[in-house]
Design a protein around this motif. Structure first.
Motif, PDB file in Angstrom:
ATOM      1  N   LEU A 249       0.836  -1.202   0.000  1.00  0.00           N
ATOM      2  CA  LEU A 249       0.000   0.000   0.000  1.00  0.00           C
ATOM      3  C   LEU A 249       0.867   1.246   0.000  1.00  0.00           C
ATOM      4  CD1 LEU A 249      -2.687   1.477   0.280  1.00  0.00           C
ATOM      5  CD2 LEU A 249      -2.594   1.064   2.743  1.00  0.00           C
ATOM      6  N   GLY A 250       1.905   1.241   0.866  1.00  0.00           N
ATOM      7  CA  GLY A 250       2.811   2.383   0.910  1.00  0.00           C
ATOM      8  C   GLY A 250       3.517   2.584  -0.416  1.00  0.00           C
ATOM      9  N   ASN A 251       3.905   1.485  -1.054  1.00  0.00           N
ATOM     10  CA  ASN A 251       4.542   1.526  -2.366  1.00  0.00           C
ATOM     11  C   ASN A 251       3.624   2.173  -3.398  1.00  0.00           C
ATOM     12  OD1 ASN A 251       6.060  -1.066  -4.488  1.00  0.00           O
ATOM     13  ND2 ASN A 251       5.963   1.123  -4.722  1.00  0.00           N
ATOM     14  N   ASP A 252       2.387   1.679  -3.480  1.00  0.00           N
ATOM     15  CA  ASP A 252       1.456   2.168  -4.498  1.00  0.00           C
ATOM     16  C   ASP A 252       1.028   3.611  -4.239  1.00  0.00           C
ATOM     17  OD1 ASP A 252       1.593  -0.252  -5.803  1.00  0.00           O
ATOM     18  OD2 ASP A 252      -0.128  -1.094  -4.749  1.00  0.00           O
ATOM     19  N   VAL A 253       0.805   3.955  -2.955  1.00  0.00           N
ATOM     20  CA  VAL A 253       0.398   5.320  -2.630  1.00  0.00           C
ATOM     21  C   VAL A 253       1.568   6.283  -2.848  1.00  0.00           C
ATOM     22  CG1 VAL A 253      -0.324   6.868  -0.778  1.00  0.00           C
ATOM     23  CG2 VAL A 253      -1.402   4.642  -1.022  1.00  0.00           C
ATOM     24  N   SER A 254       2.758   5.894  -2.382  1.00  0.00           N
ATOM     25  CA  SER A 254       3.933   6.739  -2.559  1.00  0.00           C
ATOM     26  C   SER A 254       4.190   6.996  -4.041  1.00  0.00           C
ATOM     27  CB  SER A 254       5.155   6.056  -1.929  1.00  0.00           C
ATOM     28  OG  SER A 254       6.333   6.782  -2.188  1.00  0.00           O
ATOM     29  N   TRP A 255       4.087   5.913  -4.842  1.00  0.00           N
ATOM     30  CA  TRP A 255       4.310   6.055  -6.283  1.00  0.00           C
ATOM     31  C   TRP A 255       3.234   6.923  -6.934  1.00  0.00           C
ATOM     32  CZ3 TRP A 255       1.673   5.016 -10.752  1.00  0.00           C
ATOM     33  CH2 TRP A 255       2.424   5.040 -11.940  1.00  0.00           C
ATOM     34  N   SER A 256       1.964   6.664  -6.586  1.00  0.00           N
ATOM     35  CA  SER A 256       0.868   7.377  -7.257  1.00  0.00           C
ATOM     36  C   SER A 256       0.819   8.848  -6.858  1.00  0.00           C
ATOM     37  CB  SER A 256      -0.472   6.701  -6.962  1.00  0.00           C
ATOM     38  OG  SER A 256      -0.768   6.749  -5.584  1.00  0.00           O
ATOM     39  N   VAL A 257       1.105   9.151  -5.577  1.00  0.00           N
ATOM     40  CA  VAL A 257       1.139  10.555  -5.159  1.00  0.00           C
ATOM     41  C   VAL A 257       2.302  11.266  -5.853  1.00  0.00           C
ATOM     42  CG1 VAL A 257       1.493  12.123  -3.213  1.00  0.00           C
ATOM     43  CG2 VAL A 257       0.005  10.134  -2.947  1.00  0.00           C
ATOM     44  N   ALA A 258       3.439  10.595  -5.929  1.00  0.00           N
ATOM     45  CA  ALA A 258       4.583  11.177  -6.639  1.00  0.00           C
ATOM     46  C   ALA A 258       4.243  11.393  -8.112  1.00  0.00           C
ATOM     47  CB  ALA A 258       5.808  10.271  -6.504  1.00  0.00           C
ATOM     48  N   PHE A 259       3.560  10.405  -8.716  1.00  0.00           N
ATOM     49  CA  PHE A 259       3.168  10.533 -10.119  1.00  0.00           C
ATOM     50  C   PHE A 259       2.161  11.671 -10.290  1.00  0.00           C
ATOM     51  CE2 PHE A 259       1.775   9.011 -14.330  1.00  0.00           C
ATOM     52  CZ  PHE A 259       3.014   8.689 -14.869  1.00  0.00           C
ATOM     53  N   SER A 260       1.311  11.878  -9.265  1.00  0.00           N
ATOM     54  CA  SER A 260       0.382  13.015  -9.299  1.00  0.00           C
ATOM     55  C   SER A 260       1.140  14.330  -9.228  1.00  0.00           C
ATOM     56  CB  SER A 260      -0.610  12.930  -8.134  1.00  0.00           C
ATOM     57  OG  SER A 260      -1.471  11.831  -8.291  1.00  0.00           O
ATOM     58  N   MET A 261       2.303  14.322  -8.574  1.00  0.00           N
ATOM     59  CA  MET A 261       3.138  15.521  -8.546  1.00  0.00           C
ATOM     60  C   MET A 261       3.589  15.909  -9.946  1.00  0.00           C
ATOM     61  SD  MET A 261       3.338  16.790  -5.508  1.00  0.00           S
ATOM     62  CE  MET A 261       1.609  16.304  -5.374  1.00  0.00           C
ATOM     63  N   TYR A 262       3.692  14.902 -10.828  1.00  0.00           N
ATOM     64  CA  TYR A 262       3.997  15.214 -12.226  1.00  0.00           C
ATOM     65  C   TYR A 262       2.896  16.119 -12.800  1.00  0.00           C
ATOM     66  CZ  TYR A 262       7.371  11.269 -12.293  1.00  0.00           C
ATOM     67  OH  TYR A 262       8.418  10.409 -12.059  1.00  0.00           O
ATOM     68  N   SER A 263       1.646  15.798 -12.439  1.00  0.00           N
ATOM     69  CA  SER A 263       0.524  16.611 -12.919  1.00  0.00           C
ATOM     70  C   SER A 263       0.547  17.999 -12.295  1.00  0.00           C
ATOM     71  CB  SER A 263      -0.808  15.916 -12.610  1.00  0.00           C
ATOM     72  OG  SER A 263      -0.924  14.732 -13.358  1.00  0.00           O
ATOM     73  N   VAL A 264       0.990  18.090 -11.023  1.00  0.00           N
ATOM     74  CA  VAL A 264       1.140  19.401 -10.381  1.00  0.00           C
ATOM     75  C   VAL A 264       2.163  20.226 -11.160  1.00  0.00           C
ATOM     76  CG1 VAL A 264       1.922  20.607  -8.307  1.00  0.00           C
ATOM     77  CG2 VAL A 264       0.495  18.567  -8.094  1.00  0.00           C
ATOM     78  N   ILE A 265       3.294  19.594 -11.473  1.00  0.00           N
ATOM     79  CA  ILE A 265       4.348  20.294 -12.214  1.00  0.00           C
ATOM     80  C   ILE A 265       3.847  20.715 -13.592  1.00  0.00           C
ATOM     81  CG2 ILE A 265       6.616  20.003 -13.303  1.00  0.00           C
ATOM     82  CD1 ILE A 265       7.225  17.992 -10.961  1.00  0.00           C
ATOM     83  N   ILE A 266       3.255  19.770 -14.328  1.00  0.00           N
ATOM     84  CA  ILE A 266       2.753  20.074 -15.677  1.00  0.00           C
ATOM     85  C   ILE A 266       1.601  21.071 -15.614  1.00  0.00           C
ATOM     86  CG2 ILE A 266       1.623  19.075 -17.717  1.00  0.00           C
ATOM     87  CD1 ILE A 266       3.243  16.494 -17.132  1.00  0.00           C
ATOM     88  N   GLY A 267       0.763  20.945 -14.554  1.00  0.00           N
ATOM     89  CA  GLY A 267      -0.385  21.851 -14.404  1.00  0.00           C
ATOM     90  C   GLY A 267       0.015  23.306 -14.268  1.00  0.00           C
ATOM     91  N   HIS A 268       1.196  23.560 -13.728  1.00  0.00           N
ATOM     92  CA  HIS A 268       1.677  24.928 -13.574  1.00  0.00           C
ATOM     93  C   HIS A 268       2.514  25.391 -14.765  1.00  0.00           C
ATOM     94  CE1 HIS A 268       0.432  24.201  -9.389  1.00  0.00           C
ATOM     95  NE2 HIS A 268       0.377  25.511  -9.285  1.00  0.00           N
ATOM     96  N   LEU A 269       2.608  24.544 -15.793  1.00  0.00           N
ATOM     97  CA  LEU A 269       3.326  24.931 -17.014  1.00  0.00           C
ATOM     98  C   LEU A 269       2.379  25.442 -18.093  1.00  0.00           C
ATOM     99  CD1 LEU A 269       5.935  22.015 -17.288  1.00  0.00           C
ATOM    100  CD2 LEU A 269       6.294  24.330 -16.400  1.00  0.00           C
ATOM    101  N   GLY A 270       1.057  25.468 -17.789  1.00  0.00           N
ATOM    102  CA  GLY A 270       0.087  26.013 -18.735  1.00  0.00           C
ATOM    103  C   GLY A 270      -0.945  24.988 -19.186  1.00  0.00           C
ATOM    104  N   THR A 271      -2.096  25.486 -19.649  1.00  0.00           N
ATOM    105  CA  THR A 271      -3.189  24.595 -20.060  1.00  0.00           C
ATOM    106  C   THR A 271      -2.836  23.796 -21.312  1.00  0.00           C
ATOM    107  OG1 THR A 271      -4.216  26.413 -21.303  1.00  0.00           O
ATOM    108  CG2 THR A 271      -4.971  26.072 -19.049  1.00  0.00           C
TER     109      THR A 271
END
Length: 458
Positions: A249-271
């Motif tokens: 669970l920690g593996n999957d959550v840690s990975w998925s939250v980190a992968f969601s951070m990719y969307s945070v990064i891309i989300g602030h680069l423009g629509t």
């Protein structure tokens, strides 16, 4: 001797393909629903695509939570099925449901009560926040249903009942696509709801899927969806579940939250970057269907073999699985490459977004190979052998000490162009290859975790 070895190989491949085909159908349908959302919202507007893409990151995290809990149950259930202990399987299901239902309630409550605050994490765009908040509020019902069905279907898959699990998913996904069209476009007198219609369709289809699971449970002779097992107490099984499931669970959550951070990064680069990435995620999902299905099927089969205490046979099976994974990873890359002309022809995006889309897809033609090998070993082979701790440590270090900091550094400190940021983010899978392959070759992942005296104290 050679004839016997060839017979064993043929039997392994037959069993793998018997398991993998229904799982591929499930994954294909799941990817089809995601692509249907994007295709239909493409006619509503780029803002709707971007908002749903960002808001659905919560569903991605929640899926990984349920997947992690289901994996913990699968590790135990697959081996106990090989051992022939159905009572242990049923109690394990009850333990997994305790956790999944609590987590589902937390996510559903947040989506219902603070959806605007949830969207603020991903974007500052007021229009995207408003669309995404409405989407999240309607999704809250689906989270509750999902917490129950995901665990039950994972248990069914672990004992080889993949066709039942597939039938449930076919029902849910088919309804989802049809209801999407009804509520997005306002067909048959329904209100025209756009992005919110995607969430309503998902929640209704999940409700129907849950009802179908209760019907299957009623007709089943052995494995039931029985809430009385929520209160079953077995100290050793609970301890084993925690020991195996928490790292998974920690593996999957840690990975998925980190992968969601990719969307945070891309989300602030423009629509434009967000919209392009929305299409890329859909195409990549199709490209990884075969290799991820192989990982799931291989994990189930290896778990059954290990539960029978045939450790050498399991080791040999893992070698065969790795060969299949390399082949399926290459096929996945070719699928993405073949899809490029079609996607680029039909995507209704700005010129800048189309430029991003083209090169993001090219990067993903090889990225799927890295994901295929790591997923098969970490989530399939290692977990089948009762080793979920290595993946947790490996993925957490890789994502949180390397990929996410690198992405933030590239995007916000160095202010690199969008495509350079995306390329750097897509190096995460290859960085951990040396450690993952070394652990596989060591054989330290291979354990029979079943017990003979489970219910003597109960």
């Amino acid at each position: 001797m050679q004839k016997s070895q060839n017979t064993n190989q043929s039997a392994f491949y037959r069993q793998i393909f018997r398991l993998v085909l229904p799982i591929i159908i499930q994954n294909l349908l799941s990817a089809a629903v995601s692509s249907a959302d994007v295709v239909m919202l493409n006619y509503v507007g780029q803002s709707s695509i971007s908002a749903v893409s960002l808001a659905s990151q919560y569903a991605s995290v929640l899926f990984m939570v349920f997947y992690g809990l289901g994996t913990g149950a699968t590790i135990l259930c697959a081996q106990y099925y090989g051992k022939g202990d159905f009572k242990a399987i049923q109690v394990t299901e009850g333990i997994a449901l305790r956790f999944s239902m609590i987590i589902a309630l937390i996510f559903a409550g947040a989506a219902l009560l603070i959806p605007t605050e949830m969207m603020h994490l991903f974007t500052n765009d007021a229009e995207l926040i408003a669309i995404g908040a409405s989407y999240l509020r309607y999704m809250s019902v689906s989270y509750l249903c999902w917490g129950i069905t995901e665990v039950y279907l994972a248990v069914l898959r672990s004992i080889g009942r993949v066709m039942i699990s597939t039938a449930m998913n076919v029902l849910a996904f088919s309804l989802n696509v049809m209801l999407n069209a009804v509520f997005i476009f306002g067909l048959f007198g329904a209100p025209k709801l756009g992005a919110a219609g995607v969430a309503i369709a998902t929640s209704l289809s999940r409700l129907i899927e849950l009802a179908a699971c209760f019907v299957v449970s009623f007709l089943s002779k052995d494995i039931k969806l029985d809430f009385r097992y929520l209160f079953s107490k077995n100290r050793m099984l609970f301890s084993d579940f925690i020991r195996l499931s928490l790292p998974a669970l920690g593996n999957d959550v840690s990975w998925s939250v980190a992968f969601s951070m990719y969307s945070v990064i891309i989300g602030h680069l423009g629509t434009d970057a967000v919209a392009a990435n929305s299409f890329v995620i859909v195409v990549r999902n199709f490209g990884t269907i075969l290799c991820f299905g192989m990982a799931s099927a291989g994990g189930i089969l290896l778990g059954n073999i290990i539960g029978e205490n045939k450790l050498e046979e399991a080791r040999d099976g893992a070698k065969k699985l790795m060969k299949l994974t390399v082949i399926t990873g290459a096929i996945g890359g070719l699928i993405i490459l073949a899809a490029m002309p079609f996607v680029l022809r039909h995507a209704s995006l700005s010129d800048q977004a189309m430029h991003y889309l083209k090169y993001m897809m090219l990067i993903n033609t090889y990225y799927v190979m890295g994901a295929a090998v790591n997923t098969t070993l970490i989530a399939g082979v290692f977990r089948a052998g009762g080793d979920s701790r290595f993946g947790f440590i490996c993925d957490t270090i890789d994502m949180w000490c390397y990929a996410v900091p690198l992405g933030f550094l590239a995007a916000f400190a160095l202010k690199l162009p969008v495509m350079w940021v995306y390329f750097l983010l897509c190096t995460d899978e290859f960085v951990k290859w040396p450690w993952v392959i070394k652990h596989y070759r060591s054989g330290k992942w291979l354990h029979n975790i079943t017990r003979d005296d489970l219910f003597e104290e109960s």
